[in-house]
Each structure stands twice: as structure tokens, then as C-alpha cells.
Design a protein around this motif. Structure first.
Motif, short mmCIF file in Angstrom:
data_model
loop_
_atom_site.label_atom_id
_atom_site.label_comp_id
_atom_site.label_asym_id
_atom_site.label_seq_id
_atom_site.Cartn_x
_atom_site.Cartn_y
_atom_site.Cartn_z
N ARG A 52 -3.45 3.87 31.08
CA ARG A 52 -4.51 4.42 31.93
C ARG A 52 -4.65 5.92 31.70
N LEU A 53 -5.02 6.28 30.50
CA LEU A 53 -5.19 7.68 30.14
C LEU A 53 -6.27 8.32 31.01
N SER A 54 -5.98 9.50 31.51
CA SER A 54 -6.91 10.21 32.39
C SER A 54 -8.31 10.25 31.78
N GLY A 55 -9.30 9.85 32.57
CA GLY A 55 -10.69 9.87 32.11
C GLY A 55 -11.12 8.65 31.34
N SER A 56 -10.22 7.68 31.16
CA SER A 56 -10.53 6.50 30.35
C SER A 56 -11.13 5.38 31.19
N LEU A 57 -11.64 4.36 30.51
CA LEU A 57 -12.17 3.18 31.18
C LEU A 57 -11.06 2.46 31.93
N ASN A 58 -9.86 2.40 31.34
CA ASN A 58 -8.75 1.73 32.02
C ASN A 58 -8.34 2.45 33.30
N MET A 84 -12.43 15.92 39.27
CA MET A 84 -12.79 16.06 37.86
C MET A 84 -11.51 16.15 37.03
N VAL A 85 -11.45 15.36 35.96
CA VAL A 85 -10.23 15.29 35.15
C VAL A 85 -10.56 15.49 33.67
N PRO A 86 -9.57 15.96 32.89
CA PRO A 86 -9.79 16.10 31.45
C PRO A 86 -9.84 14.75 30.77
N LYS A 87 -10.57 14.69 29.67
CA LYS A 87 -10.67 13.45 28.89
C LYS A 87 -10.29 13.75 27.44
N LYS A 250 -9.06 14.15 19.95
CA LYS A 250 -10.14 15.06 20.34
C LYS A 250 -10.17 15.28 21.85
N GLN A 251 -10.46 16.52 22.26
CA GLN A 251 -10.65 16.83 23.68
C GLN A 251 -12.15 16.79 23.98
N LEU A 252 -12.54 15.98 24.97
CA LEU A 252 -13.94 15.86 25.36
C LEU A 252 -14.17 16.60 26.67
N PHE A 322 -2.29 9.29 42.85
CA PHE A 322 -2.86 10.50 42.26
C PHE A 322 -3.36 10.24 40.84
N MET A 323 -4.47 10.87 40.52
CA MET A 323 -5.02 10.79 39.17
C MET A 323 -4.69 12.08 38.41
N ASN A 324 -4.35 11.93 37.13
CA ASN A 324 -4.20 13.05 36.19
C ASN A 324 -2.93 13.87 36.40
N GLU A 325 -1.82 13.19 36.67
CA GLU A 325 -0.54 13.91 36.68
C GLU A 325 -0.11 14.28 35.28
#
Length: 458
Positions: A52-58, A84-87, A250-252, A322-325
Motif C-alpha cells: 500500500r505505497l502512499s498515493g497508490s491505488l492499493n 495530501m501525500v507524496p506519490k 519517479k517522484q510524481l 495513519f496514511m504516509n508514515e
């Protein structure tokens, strides 16, 4: 007839009030071990959703799933908190080899570090300089590093019983290795995986470029411990060995995601909050079962166990997923900011983010007075072999909630195997033991029950 009903009601009230803390804990542990939900939740989170990578569909699917499951518990309130989280995306599978002579190559296992840029098209091949510290890097200087790949090869210190101390002693090479090496003209960085086991699985994790402009950033990857030993051995024999690697990470742009929050509202002190949580995001190589799927489902289970055990909380109990630890701590920061804006009083916050292994106890960030109260509860946990009660750290996600008066805590499972799985493809559902996971959930619910009943020492 009315008299008999009255007598039965009085008996029930007296019997309920006579129930000791030990009785409540026994009920919680029995419920978790014989009728638990944590393992089946983790099965779905790991095997039906996956990494469940931050910003992903999962990650988005995980938000939807956990929200739905919390709503099924029939608790007072469930909601999503936008953040808002990094992708960052990994791209195509990475590839690397060691070249010891013309046409003589040895393939090795690597993975891009989270946040790293890609290599140039076609990859990078260069001579290698091996270092074990930032001080060695500085001592070598630009004249010995420019145009080369820096190989950070400091292992986790094996004689430290607390494996998180061993991790902390070498993680800076992963996090800031590329930033430091770039200042000396390096063209890339390879970092030994943060792993005490010798195996072929590279371990990812977050890294930073600080304020470096994009033009000065260099790609950074982790190499498995077995292959790190191979590379080091080959360099000892021949300093002209070359290393090749290719990655397309890549950083989006940032995207919107959510913290998932559920609450049982307190009956006496609804404006005093007790929080229990873990982080919903994970890295993408495995399915994030230990890090931190285990913490997520254990935290959800705390609310279910309290309800099933007949506990009516005095204070409001919240579960926060929490999201994006992993690569930003955006969810924790957002939650703490909103709580501060609303003037919410979080008297106690407990985090599970050390894997789903056998629980040993808890660490506490608190005053001496509150820690002394905690020590009076220690004997309640001893029948369950929970003996470790120490002052110390809590957890990354609950850290922003710290005040001068509250208590933060972290569940402390046995950590000896944790870094075999941490941030690697081995972090999968089959690596989690059902009974160990359920013991951890029960331990957390028991501690939450005690803090809710007795509150803080003023």
C-alpha cells in the motif's frame, strides 16, 4: 414477581461492579484468542489488496476496506480525514551486476530506495568506493569519489539485543547517503540493506535529497546483505571492480489520501481522547503484513475487543489508521494539527508499528508519576508474559501529539526477527503468526482499558 426481578437486577449490578481488572483482562485475552478478527482482517489487507505505497491505488483500496470494516463494528462514528501525500513509483524492476573484468559479470539483487530518482536511460556503470560511515566519505574527499558509485556498507550491529538500536545506528546511510555522496561528485549510491539476516532480499526505505536541485540528485538503491558481502569481498581483491545498475523510479505530484478514524464516545469524559493506531501505508515490495498491517488490524481490534468484553469506556476511544508514515509522516502531522485546532485533549496515545510478533510489553513517553502508575498494572499483564515496561520512545505517528502532561506508548513485540522482513519482499502474510498477532491486540486493548478506567496522574 417484581421483587424477584429487582433482586436479580441488584445481583447483576453487584456482580458486574465486583469484576476485577484481572477479570476484564482475562476476558479481553480470551476473546482475542478464541474469537478474534485481527488475523482475517490482515489476510484481506495483505492478500486481497497487497502493498500500500502512499498515493497508490492499493492505498486507496485499503482506506475503503478499513473504513467499511470499522463501520461494521457499530461504533459511534467513523470518518475519513483528507491529507495530501507524496506519490513515488518504482517503475520497472531494477537490475544490477558487478563487473570484475571484460565480459565477467555477477548479477546482484537491488531495489530503488523510496524517493530516489531513476538512473539515466541505459543505467549507470562506474567504479566503486566502499565506505562504512559519513566520516570515511569525508576523509576520502572529492578527488577519490567523483565519478564513482559510493557503496555504504555499514551493517546493523549484531551484538545489540534491542534490534531497533542496531537499525538506528546505521539507517543514516540509507536516508542521507545520496545527499552526502552527491556533494563529492558521486554518480550513484548503493546501500547495504538494513537487515541482520544474510539473505538475497534487498530492503527499501525512505531517503532524502534535502534541498538539492534536481540536476544534482543521484540515484540510490539498496543491495541485499549477501550481495553486499560479495561486492565488498570483490573490492578487497580488486579496486577496479565496476558496478552497474538501472532503475526507473519517479517522484510524481502529491495526491489526496486519507487517515481512517473510528470512535467510541466516552460516557463520562467524552472530551478526553485515548488513541490507538498504526499506519495504513506500506512499501511495495511485499504486502506490508508486519509493517504495518499488523498494527492496523490490532488497533481496529482494540475497539472490537472492548465492545465484545462489555467495557463501556468513560473516555472517547479512537482508532486512527495513519496514511504516509513510511515516506513523509503526512497523516500523523495532519491529525495532530487538526486535533490542536479543535483543542482536543489526547490524554493517552498508543501505537503498534514494530511487527506482529509475540508482545513483550510497552515503552512509555511520560512523566515519572504516570510511569509509576503504569508499573502498578504490571502484575496484571504478567500472566500473559508481558513483562517489559520501560520509559522510552512511543511511535512516529503518535509523536506529534506529545504534550507536557499526556502519555504516549508503543507496543513492544519481540524484535529479533523484525528486520528480516522490514521493507522487503519477505514482508508477507505468511510471515505473521495468528496467535502472536492476537496476543498483541489483546495487550493493547488491556492497556487502553486501564488508562480509560484510571486516567492520568495529575
Amino acid at each position: 414477581m417484581k421483587f424477584i426481578i429487582l433482586l436479580l437486577s441488584v445481583f447483576f449490578i453487584l456482580n458486574t461492579s465486583a469484576q476485577t481488572d484481572a477479570d476484564v483482562l482475562k476476558t479481553i485475552y480470551t476473546t482475542s484468542l478464541t474469537n478474534g478478527n485481527s488475523y482475517q482482517w490482515l489476510d484481506h489487507l495483505s492478500n486481497q489488496i497487497g502493498g500500500r505505497l502512499s498515493g497508490s491505488l492499493n492505498a486507496e483500496k485499503a482506506v475503503e476496506y478499513t473504513k467499511e470494516e470499522l463501520e461494521k463494528l457499530g461504533i459511534d462514528k467513523v470518518w475519513l480525514q483528507p491529507v495530501m501525500v507524496p506519490k513515488w513509483v518504482r517503475g520497472a524492476p531494477e537490475f544490477a551486476f558487478i563487473e570484475s573484468g571484460f565480459g565477467s559479470t555477477t548479477n546482484v539483487n537491488i531495489c530503488a530506495l523510496g524517493g530516489s530518482i531513476a538512473t539515466p536511460f541505459g543505467g549507470i556503470k562506474a567504479n566503486v568506493v566502499e565506505v562504512k560511515s559519513m566520516e570515511e566519505l569525508e576523509a576520502l574527499g572529492k578527488e577519490n569519489i567523483e565519478g564513482k558509485i559510493v557503496f555504504f556498507n555499514r551493517p546493523m550491529q549484531a551484538d545489540l539485543i534491542q534490534t531497533f538500536d542496531a537499525y538506528g545506528g546505521c539507517v543514516n546511510q540509507r536516508y542521507s547517503g545520496a545527499l552526502e555522496a552527491s556533494t563529492y561528485g558521486a554518480v550513484g549510491v548503493i546501500v547495504r540493506s538494513m537487515n541482520l539476516r544474510q539473505d538475497d532480499f534487498p530492503h527499501t526505505g525512505s531517503m532524502t535529497y534535502g534541498d538539492l536541485p534536481l540536476s544534482k540528485r543521484i540515484p540510490s538503491a539498496a543491495i541485499s546483505t549477501n550481495d553486499a558481502n560479495t561486492l565488498s569481498g570483490m573490492l578487497a581483491l580488486d579496486k577496479n571492480v565496476k558496478f552497474y545498475f538501472s532503475q526507473t523510479s519517479k517522484q510524481l505530484n502529491d495526491v489526496q489520501s486519507y487517515n481512517v478514524i473510528g470512535q467510541i464516545t466516552g460516557s463520562e469524559f467524552p472530551n478526553e481522547y485515548i488513541l490507538v493506531g498504526g499506519h495504513l501505508d506500506s512499501w511495495d515490495l511485499g504486502d506490508g503484513a508486519h509493517d504495518d498491517g499488523a498494527g492496523v488490524v490490532q488497533s481496529m481490534e482494540v475497539l472490537r475487543l472492548l465492545k465484545e468484553s462489555g467495557v463501556k469506556p468513560k473516555r472517547s476511544i479512537r482508532v486512527v489508521l495513519f496514511m504516509n508514515e513510511e515516506n513523509g509522516l503526512r497523516g500523523a502531522t495532519k491529525y495532530a494539527d487538526v486535533a490542536k485546532q479543535k483543542g482536543e485533549n489526547h490524554i493517552f496515545s498508543l501505537e503498534s508499528d514494530s511487527g506482529g510478533f509475540t508482545p513483550r510489553g510497552f515503552s512509555f513517553d511520560c512523566s515519572d508519576a504516570n510511569f509509576n502508575q503504569v508499573l502498578t498494572w504490571q502484575e496484571l499483564f504478567q500472566p500473559y508474559l508481558i513483562h517489559y515496561f520501560e520509559k522510552g520512545g512511543s511511535g512516529a505517528d503518535v509523536g506529534p501529539l506529545k504534550t507536557d502532561t499526556n502519555v504516549l506508548a508503543g507496543l513492544r513485540p519481540d524484535s529479533q526477527r523484525y528486520f528480516d522482513y522490514h521493507h522487503a519482499a519477505t514482508d508477507t502474510f505468511d510471515a505473521v503468526n495468528k496467535r502472536e498477532l492476537e496476543l498483541g491486540a489483546a495487550s493493547m486493548a488491556s492497556l487502553v482499558y486501564l488508562f480509560d478506567k484510571y486516567g492520568l496522574v495529575k
